[in-house]
Design a protein around this motif. Sequence first.
Motif, mmCIF file in Angstrom:
data_model
loop_
_atom_site.group_PDB
_atom_site.id
_atom_site.type_symbol
_atom_site.label_atom_id
_atom_site.label_comp_id
_atom_site.label_asym_id
_atom_site.label_seq_id
_atom_site.Cartn_x
_atom_site.Cartn_y
_atom_site.Cartn_z
ATOM 1 N N VAL A 34 39.874 30.130 27.253
ATOM 2 C CA VAL A 34 40.948 31.022 27.739
ATOM 3 C C VAL A 34 40.467 32.458 27.865
ATOM 4 O O VAL A 34 40.908 33.184 28.773
ATOM 5 C CB VAL A 34 42.200 30.931 26.838
ATOM 6 N N MET A 35 39.588 32.903 26.993
ATOM 7 C CA MET A 35 39.074 34.269 27.117
ATOM 8 C C MET A 35 38.241 34.418 28.389
ATOM 9 O O MET A 35 38.287 35.455 29.050
ATOM 10 C CB MET A 35 38.241 34.639 25.884
ATOM 11 N N ASP A 36 37.491 33.363 28.725
ATOM 12 C CA ASP A 36 36.671 33.421 29.940
ATOM 13 C C ASP A 36 37.530 33.313 31.192
ATOM 14 O O ASP A 36 37.318 34.036 32.169
ATOM 15 C CB ASP A 36 35.642 32.290 29.904
ATOM 16 N N ARG A 37 38.510 32.451 31.166
ATOM 17 C CA ARG A 37 39.310 32.178 32.361
ATOM 18 C C ARG A 37 40.325 33.277 32.647
ATOM 19 O O ARG A 37 40.573 33.626 33.796
ATOM 20 C CB ARG A 37 40.021 30.841 32.197
ATOM 21 N N HIS A 38 40.909 33.834 31.582
ATOM 22 C CA HIS A 38 42.026 34.774 31.782
ATOM 23 C C HIS A 38 41.725 36.183 31.277
ATOM 24 O O HIS A 38 42.640 37.016 31.227
ATOM 25 C CB HIS A 38 43.275 34.237 31.073
ATOM 26 N N ASN A 39 40.482 36.463 30.901
ATOM 27 C CA ASN A 39 40.096 37.794 30.419
ATOM 28 C C ASN A 39 40.971 38.255 29.256
ATOM 29 O O ASN A 39 41.445 39.401 29.218
ATOM 30 C CB ASN A 39 40.162 38.824 31.558
ATOM 31 N N LEU A 40 41.172 37.361 28.307
ATOM 32 C CA LEU A 40 42.005 37.690 27.146
ATOM 33 C C LEU A 40 41.158 38.271 26.015
ATOM 34 O O LEU A 40 39.958 38.021 25.929
ATOM 35 C CB LEU A 40 42.724 36.435 26.638
ATOM 36 N N THR A 41 41.820 39.031 25.142
ATOM 37 C CA THR A 41 41.209 39.474 23.898
ATOM 38 C C THR A 41 41.624 38.503 22.800
ATOM 39 O O THR A 41 42.502 37.654 22.997
ATOM 40 C CB THR A 41 41.670 40.881 23.531
ATOM 41 N N ILE A 42 41.016 38.656 21.622
ATOM 42 C CA ILE A 42 41.411 37.807 20.501
ATOM 43 C C ILE A 42 42.864 38.070 20.131
ATOM 44 O O ILE A 42 43.623 37.147 19.798
ATOM 45 C CB ILE A 42 40.497 38.041 19.278
ATOM 46 N N GLU A 43 43.275 39.327 20.228
ATOM 47 C CA GLU A 43 44.686 39.663 19.940
ATOM 48 C C GLU A 43 45.610 38.928 20.908
ATOM 49 O O GLU A 43 46.664 38.410 20.504
ATOM 50 C CB GLU A 43 44.894 41.176 20.044
ATOM 51 N N ASN A 44 45.228 38.866 22.175
ATOM 52 C CA ASN A 44 46.022 38.119 23.157
ATOM 53 C C ASN A 44 46.091 36.638 22.792
ATOM 54 O O ASN A 44 47.146 36.003 22.923
ATOM 55 C CB ASN A 44 45.422 38.239 24.553
ATOM 56 N N VAL A 45 44.975 36.086 22.330
ATOM 57 C CA VAL A 45 44.933 34.667 21.959
ATOM 58 C C VAL A 45 45.890 34.391 20.802
ATOM 59 O O VAL A 45 46.619 33.385 20.792
ATOM 60 C CB VAL A 45 43.494 34.235 21.589
ATOM 61 N N ILE A 46 45.916 35.297 19.832
ATOM 62 C CA ILE A 46 46.828 35.136 18.696
ATOM 63 C C ILE A 46 48.281 35.149 19.172
ATOM 64 O O ILE A 46 49.107 34.342 18.732
ATOM 65 C CB ILE A 46 46.574 36.237 17.650
ATOM 66 N N GLU A 47 48.583 36.057 20.094
ATOM 67 C CA GLU A 47 49.951 36.144 20.612
ATOM 68 C C GLU A 47 50.337 34.878 21.371
ATOM 69 O O GLU A 47 51.454 34.369 21.242
ATOM 70 C CB GLU A 47 50.077 37.355 21.535
ATOM 71 N N VAL A 48 49.393 34.346 22.180
ATOM 72 C CA VAL A 48 49.683 33.171 23.009
ATOM 73 C C VAL A 48 49.846 31.918 22.157
ATOM 74 O O VAL A 48 50.751 31.109 22.373
ATOM 75 C CB VAL A 48 48.566 32.965 24.054
ATOM 76 N N THR A 49 48.985 31.765 21.171
ATOM 77 C CA THR A 49 48.986 30.534 20.382
ATOM 78 C C THR A 49 50.000 30.544 19.252
ATOM 79 O O THR A 49 50.431 29.485 18.775
ATOM 80 C CB THR A 49 47.595 30.283 19.787
ATOM 81 N N GLY A 50 50.368 31.748 18.789
ATOM 82 C CA GLY A 50 51.268 31.837 17.650
ATOM 83 C C GLY A 50 50.565 31.580 16.329
ATOM 84 O O GLY A 50 51.232 31.453 15.279
ATOM 85 N N LEU A 51 49.244 31.502 16.348
ATOM 86 C CA LEU A 51 48.486 31.306 15.116
ATOM 87 C C LEU A 51 48.435 32.603 14.314
ATOM 88 O O LEU A 51 48.425 33.704 14.876
ATOM 89 C CB LEU A 51 47.063 30.839 15.425
ATOM 90 N N SER A 52 48.405 32.451 13.015
ATOM 91 C CA SER A 52 48.295 33.632 12.161
ATOM 92 C C SER A 52 46.844 34.084 12.102
ATOM 93 O O SER A 52 45.917 33.317 12.422
ATOM 94 C CB SER A 52 48.789 33.313 10.757
ATOM 95 N N ASP A 53 46.650 35.317 11.673
ATOM 96 C CA ASP A 53 45.293 35.847 11.560
ATOM 97 C C ASP A 53 44.492 35.039 10.532
ATOM 98 O O ASP A 53 43.291 34.836 10.695
ATOM 99 C CB ASP A 53 45.344 37.314 11.154
ATOM 100 N N ILE A 54 45.185 34.554 9.508
ATOM 101 C CA ILE A 54 44.505 33.762 8.478
ATOM 102 C C ILE A 54 43.974 32.458 9.070
ATOM 103 O O ILE A 54 42.891 31.994 8.729
ATOM 104 C CB ILE A 54 45.477 33.461 7.314
ATOM 105 N N GLN A 55 44.735 31.867 9.975
ATOM 106 C CA GLN A 55 44.326 30.607 10.594
ATOM 107 C C GLN A 55 43.167 30.790 11.570
ATOM 108 O O GLN A 55 42.257 29.967 11.642
ATOM 109 C CB GLN A 55 45.519 29.977 11.324
ATOM 110 N N ILE A 56 43.222 31.875 12.325
ATOM 111 C CA ILE A 56 42.236 32.034 13.402
ATOM 112 C C ILE A 56 41.000 32.821 12.983
ATOM 113 O O ILE A 56 39.939 32.714 13.600
ATOM 114 C CB ILE A 56 42.912 32.703 14.631
ATOM 115 N N ARG A 57 41.129 33.630 11.893
ATOM 116 C CA ARG A 57 40.056 34.536 11.514
ATOM 117 C C ARG A 57 38.726 33.825 11.222
ATOM 118 O O ARG A 57 37.673 34.271 11.691
ATOM 119 C CB ARG A 57 40.492 35.362 10.308
#
Length: 362
Positions: free
Chosen positions: A56-79
């Motif tokens: 998704v970062m490659d396809r949609h030029n997202l940041t990690i913050e954007n990924v967290i917002e899209v997925t609803g994952l917590s920072d603890i889960q994704i970190r």
Amino acid sequence: MESKVEQQSEPAIKLDNDAYGADVVIVMLPLKLYEVSINHRVLNELGELSHFILSVMDRHNLTIENVIEVTGLSDIQIRPVVDRLKALGFLTDDESELSERGKRLAYILKNIHGHKLSVYIDQNYTSYSHDWFIVPEDNSILEEVKGSSFEVPLPRDIRFNPIEDCFKQSQRFQNNYSEVLPKLLPEFSRVIDVSDRNRIWGEEWDVIFRTKTCDKRMGVPIKLELKEFNETKAESNDKKLCLYTELLRLNIEFSLPLGINWGELENIEPLSFIYSDNDQKIYNSMSFESSPDEEKRLYSDGDFDEQKSALCLLEHSISYIDENAQLYSRSNSFDKLWQRHEFSYDEVTSYILDSEIIRVEG
């Protein structure tokens, strides 16, 4: 099988008749069907979430913050996943985008990783000095190898156990990944690091072979030009392709005329002359075989005019019957023989010129 060689081999005369014999025969190079799985080792070790982030970062030029917002994952889960991607050099330090290495890996994930190819490959893997050949399964150049086909002999030491066979093919690929795989999968050309090719192909990729079942034996047709008579010695122990074309031999025997006691007057040695249907030549002598394998014989399909050839042989023989021989009774007879055309593996495959067949130099 009877084989004879006489002393002289130069042709005495060439018949000027284009209707005699065929110069080209179609032979088949049998191939075996494999499924080739291509996997990137790092992507094999990364989990689905890592794959998702890269994609998704490659396809949609997202940041990690954007990924967290899209997925609803917590920072603890994704970190832990993000930290690992950063440690591997796939994310920039500020986590705003993929690094160049990360973009390369995302491209591999999308276009190459997990890809399966169905390809036909020859089994001449016991010799590294010969070229080898690959054809995608859906290529129209492939034809069925039938019972009536003239086949290029399978090489020695072929592995009939599927596991051993696939292992041998895998070994064959190891030193040729960077040459072969871009031809099978053009996307590979974007990820080859020419400056450090051996390390990359040795460390980055797993290429696995599996035998695929196929209802028919398939191969590639080769238009092989038959050679004229040429007495050659075997170059190696490799199996040869042997084909046979028709010969017509005139035998002339001399005897003393009956009814007179000729005393110690000796008979003259017999003569023989051979017409080659393939070469369209008369030879004073040549090597021949009298009863080769039936399935290796090439017939002239009605183009071989035996009567005309016999008359040419008789006419040709006249100049060899000198004044002394003319005093003797002579008997003419004809018989059918076979001319051997022997081809090494390299000779046969040198006629494979179609650009749709991938040739890998040995």
